[in-house]
Design a protein around this motif. Structure first.
Motif, PDB file in Angstrom:
ATOM      1  N   ALA A 106       0.827  -1.210   0.000  1.00  0.00           N
ATOM      2  CA  ALA A 106       0.000   0.000   0.000  1.00  0.00           C
ATOM      3  C   ALA A 106       0.861   1.259   0.000  1.00  0.00           C
ATOM      4  CB  ALA A 106      -0.940  -0.006   1.204  1.00  0.00           C
ATOM      5  N   ARG A 107       1.995   1.202   0.659  1.00  0.00           N
ATOM      6  CA  ARG A 107       2.882   2.373   0.696  1.00  0.00           C
ATOM      7  C   ARG A 107       3.408   2.728  -0.696  1.00  0.00           C
ATOM      8  NH1 ARG A 107       5.557   0.577   6.223  1.00  0.00           N
ATOM      9  NH2 ARG A 107       4.155   1.709   7.613  1.00  0.00           N
ATOM     10  N   THR A 108       3.482   1.750  -1.566  1.00  0.00           N
ATOM     11  CA  THR A 108       3.953   2.044  -2.933  1.00  0.00           C
ATOM     12  C   THR A 108       2.887   2.764  -3.750  1.00  0.00           C
ATOM     13  OG1 THR A 108       3.220  -0.059  -3.921  1.00  0.00           O
ATOM     14  CG2 THR A 108       5.427  -0.016  -2.919  1.00  0.00           C
ATOM     15  N   MET A 109       1.642   2.769  -3.248  1.00  0.00           N
ATOM     16  CA  MET A 109       0.536   3.355  -4.007  1.00  0.00           C
ATOM     17  C   MET A 109      -0.100   4.557  -3.322  1.00  0.00           C
ATOM     18  SD  MET A 109      -1.356  -0.104  -5.302  1.00  0.00           S
ATOM     19  CE  MET A 109      -0.964  -1.269  -4.024  1.00  0.00           C
ATOM     20  N   ALA A 110       0.305   4.840  -2.096  1.00  0.00           N
ATOM     21  CA  ALA A 110      -0.332   5.913  -1.326  1.00  0.00           C
ATOM     22  C   ALA A 110       0.658   7.054  -1.100  1.00  0.00           C
ATOM     23  CB  ALA A 110      -0.805   5.363   0.018  1.00  0.00           C
ATOM     24  N   VAL A 125      -4.913  -3.366   8.055  1.00  0.00           N
ATOM     25  CA  VAL A 125      -5.272  -4.463   8.960  1.00  0.00           C
ATOM     26  C   VAL A 125      -6.525  -5.162   8.437  1.00  0.00           C
ATOM     27  CG1 VAL A 125      -6.186  -5.009  11.269  1.00  0.00           C
ATOM     28  CG2 VAL A 125      -4.160  -3.548  11.031  1.00  0.00           C
ATOM     29  N   VAL A 126      -7.515  -4.383   8.051  1.00  0.00           N
ATOM     30  CA  VAL A 126      -8.765  -4.957   7.532  1.00  0.00           C
ATOM     31  C   VAL A 126      -8.492  -5.747   6.252  1.00  0.00           C
ATOM     32  CG1 VAL A 126     -11.031  -4.404   6.552  1.00  0.00           C
ATOM     33  CG2 VAL A 126     -10.255  -3.250   8.628  1.00  0.00           C
ATOM     34  N   ILE A 127      -7.746  -5.163   5.336  1.00  0.00           N
ATOM     35  CA  ILE A 127      -7.467  -5.842   4.055  1.00  0.00           C
ATOM     36  C   ILE A 127      -6.670  -7.127   4.291  1.00  0.00           C
ATOM     37  CG2 ILE A 127      -6.183  -5.663   1.883  1.00  0.00           C
ATOM     38  CD1 ILE A 127      -7.013  -2.681   1.826  1.00  0.00           C
ATOM     39  N   THR A 128      -5.647  -7.062   5.124  1.00  0.00           N
ATOM     40  CA  THR A 128      -4.853  -8.263   5.404  1.00  0.00           C
ATOM     41  C   THR A 128      -5.702  -9.322   6.093  1.00  0.00           C
ATOM     42  OG1 THR A 128      -2.815  -6.972   5.519  1.00  0.00           O
ATOM     43  CG2 THR A 128      -2.769  -9.132   6.553  1.00  0.00           C
ATOM     44  N   THR A 129      -6.596  -8.898   6.967  1.00  0.00           N
ATOM     45  CA  THR A 129      -7.499  -9.849   7.634  1.00  0.00           C
ATOM     46  C   THR A 129      -8.390 -10.552   6.624  1.00  0.00           C
ATOM     47  OG1 THR A 129      -7.455  -8.553   9.672  1.00  0.00           O
ATOM     48  CG2 THR A 129      -9.289 -10.100   9.401  1.00  0.00           C
ATOM     49  N   VAL A 130      -8.893  -9.816   5.639  1.00  0.00           N
ATOM     50  CA  VAL A 130      -9.734 -10.435   4.602  1.00  0.00           C
ATOM     51  C   VAL A 130      -8.930 -11.487   3.837  1.00  0.00           C
ATOM     52  CG1 VAL A 130     -10.949  -9.990   2.420  1.00  0.00           C
ATOM     53  CG2 VAL A 130     -11.356  -8.526   4.409  1.00  0.00           C
ATOM     54  N   LEU A 162     -11.756 -18.381  -6.014  1.00  0.00           N
ATOM     55  CA  LEU A 162     -12.447 -17.514  -5.053  1.00  0.00           C
ATOM     56  C   LEU A 162     -11.519 -17.007  -3.952  1.00  0.00           C
ATOM     57  CD1 LEU A 162     -15.874 -19.336  -4.706  1.00  0.00           C
ATOM     58  CD2 LEU A 162     -15.437 -17.095  -5.740  1.00  0.00           C
ATOM     59  N   SER A 163     -10.566 -17.846  -3.535  1.00  0.00           N
ATOM     60  CA  SER A 163      -9.667 -17.435  -2.449  1.00  0.00           C
ATOM     61  C   SER A 163      -8.718 -16.316  -2.871  1.00  0.00           C
ATOM     62  CB  SER A 163      -8.876 -18.630  -1.899  1.00  0.00           C
ATOM     63  OG  SER A 163      -7.913 -19.077  -2.821  1.00  0.00           O
ATOM     64  N   PHE A 164      -8.595 -16.067  -4.171  1.00  0.00           N
ATOM     65  CA  PHE A 164      -7.797 -14.936  -4.652  1.00  0.00           C
ATOM     66  C   PHE A 164      -8.678 -13.794  -5.143  1.00  0.00           C
ATOM     67  CE2 PHE A 164      -4.471 -18.135  -4.763  1.00  0.00           C
ATOM     68  CZ  PHE A 164      -3.369 -17.417  -4.333  1.00  0.00           C
ATOM     69  N   VAL A 165      -9.734 -14.115  -5.856  1.00  0.00           N
ATOM     70  CA  VAL A 165     -10.553 -13.073  -6.467  1.00  0.00           C
ATOM     71  C   VAL A 165     -11.305 -12.255  -5.419  1.00  0.00           C
ATOM     72  CG1 VAL A 165     -12.537 -12.643  -7.983  1.00  0.00           C
ATOM     73  CG2 VAL A 165     -10.743 -14.227  -8.700  1.00  0.00           C
ATOM     74  N   VAL A 166     -11.933 -12.916  -4.462  1.00  0.00           N
ATOM     75  CA  VAL A 166     -12.725 -12.198  -3.463  1.00  0.00           C
ATOM     76  C   VAL A 166     -11.854 -11.193  -2.682  1.00  0.00           C
ATOM     77  CG1 VAL A 166     -14.094 -12.440  -1.339  1.00  0.00           C
ATOM     78  CG2 VAL A 166     -14.543 -13.928  -3.306  1.00  0.00           C
ATOM     79  N   PRO A 167     -10.716 -11.615  -2.113  1.00  0.00           N
ATOM     80  CA  PRO A 167      -9.916 -10.608  -1.406  1.00  0.00           C
ATOM     81  C   PRO A 167      -9.283  -9.567  -2.343  1.00  0.00           C
ATOM     82  CG  PRO A 167      -8.900 -12.778  -1.227  1.00  0.00           C
ATOM     83  CD  PRO A 167     -10.210 -12.961  -1.906  1.00  0.00           C
ATOM     84  N   THR A 171      -9.733  -5.730  -1.800  1.00  0.00           N
ATOM     85  CA  THR A 171      -8.549  -4.868  -1.698  1.00  0.00           C
ATOM     86  C   THR A 171      -8.663  -3.654  -2.609  1.00  0.00           C
ATOM     87  OG1 THR A 171      -7.150  -6.742  -1.092  1.00  0.00           O
ATOM     88  CG2 THR A 171      -6.026  -4.811  -1.986  1.00  0.00           C
ATOM     89  N   ALA A 172      -9.192  -3.853  -3.783  1.00  0.00           N
ATOM     90  CA  ALA A 172      -9.343  -2.741  -4.734  1.00  0.00           C
ATOM     91  C   ALA A 172     -10.435  -1.770  -4.299  1.00  0.00           C
ATOM     92  CB  ALA A 172      -9.651  -3.288  -6.122  1.00  0.00           C
TER      93      ALA A 172
END
Length: 186
Positions: A106-110, A125-130, A162-167, A171-172
């Motif tokens: 995220a630091r590379t994009m923010a 934290v929320v994104i990593t938890t997902v 699904l385990s990649f697409v959903v998170p 994330t996006a």
């Protein structure tokens, strides 16, 4: 999204590593992960920006050794579940040490001025938890599916996707939702 490139070794492994080809999947995953780590480090990326790539290099190095030393290991049919166990461990582990694996990406994009804010950390934290929950659910699901029906290819592929697409979709979208809420609250 640059951060998703780190998942390339895992995706390639998932495609190649059918029951009889897990050795080639492991070797290919290792080569790709190692190449990504080397390229990223040479281009100046910090270690916290390449957690998934580094994790992949370690996992696929270990899996390559196991696949060559014990090609008929009882672990063979559980390769898809093992991938998700490892990824879940990486995600949960990064949370346990209070450095969510998405933070470096995220630091590379923010903008730099928000990197140290509580809101930026909370979003990660929320994104990593997902991601961690998705990997954990996939690991459990795949373990049961593969134990009950080792040739349930369609179900295995669906769980993997699904385990990649959903998170990834989460994330996006999630940071945009948080920004909209923050703007509306002003």
């Amino acid at each position: 999204m640059r951060g998703l490139l780190g998942f390339l070794p895992w995706v390639v492994y998932a495609v190649i590593a059918t029951g009889d080809e897990w050795r080639w999947g492991a070797i290919t995953g290792f080569v790709i992960a190692l190449a990504l780590v080397v390229i990223d480090r040479r281009s100046g990326r910090a270690w916290d920006e390449i957690v998934i790539e580094t994790s992949a290099a370690i996992f696929f190095a270990l899996l390559t050794v196991v696949s060559l030393v014990a090609p008929h290991s009882p672990l063979t049919p559980y390769g898809p579940a093992l991938v998700n166990v490892w990824l879940a461990g990486t995600a949960w582990g990064s949370m346990a040490i209070r450095k969510p694996f998405t933070l470096g990406i995220a630091r590379t994009m923010a903008p730099k001025e928000i990197w140290e804010t509580p809101a930026f950390y909370r979003v990660n934290v929320v994104i990593t938890t997902v991601w961690a929950v998705a990997f954990t659910l996939a690991a459990v699901s795949l373990t049961f599916v593969l134990a009950a029906a080792p040739h349930a290819t369609t179900v295995v592929i669906a769980v993997k996707v699904l385990s990649f697409v959903v998170p990834a979709v989460f994330t996006a979208r999630y940071p945009k939702i948080v920004r909209r809420r923050a703007a509306a609250a002003k």
